[in-house]
Design an enzyme around this catalytic site. Sequence first.
Site, short mmCIF file in Angstrom:
data_model
loop_
_atom_site.label_atom_id
_atom_site.label_comp_id
_atom_site.label_asym_id
_atom_site.label_seq_id
_atom_site.Cartn_x
_atom_site.Cartn_y
_atom_site.Cartn_z
N GLU A 1 -29.29 84.32 -38.41
CA GLU A 1 -28.87 82.98 -38.77
C GLU A 1 -28.28 82.88 -40.18
O GLU A 1 -27.66 81.88 -40.53
CB GLU A 1 -30.05 82.01 -38.64
CG GLU A 1 -30.45 81.77 -37.19
CD GLU A 1 -31.67 80.88 -37.03
OE1 GLU A 1 -32.41 80.72 -38.02
OE2 GLU A 1 -31.87 80.36 -35.93
N GLU B 1 -44.32 100.23 -31.03
CA GLU B 1 -44.86 99.85 -32.33
C GLU B 1 -45.83 100.88 -32.89
O GLU B 1 -46.24 100.78 -34.05
CB GLU B 1 -45.56 98.50 -32.24
CG GLU B 1 -46.86 98.49 -31.46
CD GLU B 1 -47.56 97.15 -31.57
OE1 GLU B 1 -48.72 97.15 -32.04
OE2 GLU B 1 -46.99 96.12 -31.19
#
Length: 270
Positions: free
Chosen positions: A79, A110
């Site tokens: 953004e 992960e």
Amino acid sequence: MNRVTEKESNYQDLDKMSVAELLTNMNNEDKTVPFAVEKAIPQLEKLVQVTVDSMKKGGRLFYIGAGTSGRLGILDASECPPTFGVPFDWVIGLIAGGDKAIRKAVEFAEDDTAQAWKDMKEYGMSKDDVVIGIAASGTTPYVIGGLQRANEEGLITGCIVCNDGSPIAQVAQYPVEVVVGPEFVTGSTRLKSGTAQKLVLNMLSTSVMIQLGRVKGNKMVDMQLSNIKLVARGVRMIMDETKLDEETATTLLERYGSVRKAIENSHALK
């Protein structure tokens, strides 16, 4: 460490609640999040300042995370270019498992302590770069390994976590710890923890960009004019700033292609 994020919910028998009860109770829990964020502002202030200083020297901001935390980092990074008109490589979000993990969980991604640095190395890391690990638990191996290696390479490191005294906070030079307490659904850190991380990321990137001069007054003068709504907003910004009429403001925006440049050159049409 005290893993509050894994503690049992304060609510029992969720499956027996009405929809109204579910929504009301979740909303009541969510109301506590901004107060937890408020307590972390002194930590966040230090991280913002060091990030600004590094980016002024040409550094970039990297977010690394897994699951919800990784997705939130990517969201914030994605953004920044349309909002502040910055290059796409100023703020970079990386998630364990790669881009496919944005939509679908990648099993055990992960748990690899070496992969985050491998992911970052593809961007040609610089000593002026800042690496922020995002992990609600504060224990994610992908993030721990990435921050440790970044420290070894002389980079600035920070983190956003939701437990006190976590391994990630101990590794990061500038930890931000937002302890929101047990989740409504036990262990579901996409809820309050995710909300807290989103709030902190909003505060972090917006403050950094303002400090870097990407906002004038309270306006996004460098935003990308990528749709009709944003073009109309740009015209209004020019009108507000210059007191020109809509037609003239539109002409300026079409000529210069940016709100900032249109305002800076508005004297030519006055």
